[in-house]
Design a protein around this motif. Structure first.
Motif, short mmCIF file in Angstrom:
data_model
loop_
_atom_site.label_atom_id
_atom_site.label_comp_id
_atom_site.label_asym_id
_atom_site.label_seq_id
_atom_site.Cartn_x
_atom_site.Cartn_y
_atom_site.Cartn_z
N ASN A 75 0.90 -1.40 0.02
CA ASN A 75 -0.06 -0.06 -0.20
C ASN A 75 1.02 1.28 0.13
O ASN A 75 1.44 1.67 1.09
CB ASN A 75 -0.89 -0.05 1.12
N LYS A 79 -3.47 6.25 3.12
CA LYS A 79 -4.59 5.66 4.09
C LYS A 79 -4.47 4.26 4.24
O LYS A 79 -3.98 3.59 3.20
CB LYS A 79 -5.96 5.81 3.64
N GLU A 81 -5.50 0.06 4.00
CA GLU A 81 -6.53 -0.33 3.06
C GLU A 81 -6.92 -1.66 3.83
O GLU A 81 -6.15 -2.47 4.23
CB GLU A 81 -5.87 -0.50 1.80
N ALA A 110 -0.83 1.92 5.62
CA ALA A 110 -0.30 3.22 4.75
C ALA A 110 1.13 2.76 4.60
O ALA A 110 1.97 2.81 5.81
CB ALA A 110 -0.70 4.35 5.20
N GLU A 147 -10.70 0.99 0.12
CA GLU A 147 -10.31 2.34 -0.82
C GLU A 147 -10.51 2.03 -2.16
O GLU A 147 -10.99 2.93 -3.04
CB GLU A 147 -9.28 3.06 -0.13
#
Length: 220
Positions: A75, A79, A81, A110, A147
């Motif tokens: 990621n 943010k 996930e 993140a 997301e």
């Protein structure tokens, strides 16, 4: 030195460098061959990268038992996930997700990564391994992220042998029961249960007493 001699010396030097370079490449290739890994599916969508994706089945083709999905999820976003679901479209089977510690959702932090498969890692288990497909085939795997949404890519179906052994299913077919050596202690109804100690001698454990559970072990 004459021009012809200079040219001859330069040619000889170039030949030596060429042989040395070829020898180095050969040694390097041989060394890499010892650690070669099969080609694995990979893709990137937005901030999510999926690498080393495989479906790993039982080591024996006719064995009953679960299969697992092995992958590394990255990621690169700001943010975290959550992996909300992993599915095998068209198979009618479900994939059970568990975080590395066995509790809570499977979250890719993140700027971080999550490894699915292998000891002490997150897991994605297909209870009916035969429905995952046939070894050597490619099966579509669909990831749903909180997301990024859905990401689909094809995964090779491989048995839990060789490189994939340590990432394969933890639940394997039961082995044939071994004969009990003569003279070994046997349980008597109503008596304390006997558990072999480290020295090989049985140690009595009163029935009904609490016994600490092993840590659950979390590779394809």
């Amino acid at each position: 030195m004459s021009r012809s001699l200079r040219h001859g010396a330069l040619a000889a030097t170039a030949l030596v460098f060429s042989i040395a370079a070829l020898s180095a490449c050969s040694a390097g290739n041989d060394a890499q061959t010892l650690q070669v890994r099969p080609d694995n599916a990979a893709t990137a969508v937005d901030s999510i990268k999926i690498q080393n994706l495989n479906i790993i089945t039982q080591p024996e083709p006719d064995a009953e038992g679960p299969a697992v999905i092995a992958a590394t999820l990255f990621n690169d976003g700001a943010k975290p996930e959550t992996v909300e679901k992993i599915a095998l479209p068209g198979t009618g089977t479900t994939v059970e997700l568990k975080a590395a510690k066995g509790k809570g959702p499977l979250v890719v932090p993140a700027g971080g990564r999550v490894i699915i498969g292998g000891k002490n890692n997150a897991s994605a288990v297909i209870e009916d391994g035969r429905r995952a497909g046939t070894n050597g085939d490619v099966q579509t795997v669909a990831f749903t992220f909180s997301e990024t949404g859905d990401i689909e890519l094809g995964a090779a179906i491989v048995p839990a042998t060789s490189f994939f052994e340590k990432f394969g299913p933890s639940a394997l077919p039961s082995a044939e029961p071994k004969a009990t050596p003569s003279g070994s202690a046997s349980e008597t109804p109503g008596s304390a249960s006997e558990t072999p100690g480290e020295s090989g001698s049985p140690s009595a454990t009163p029935s009904g007493s609490a016994t600490p559970s092993d840590d659950a072990a979390a590779e394809h």
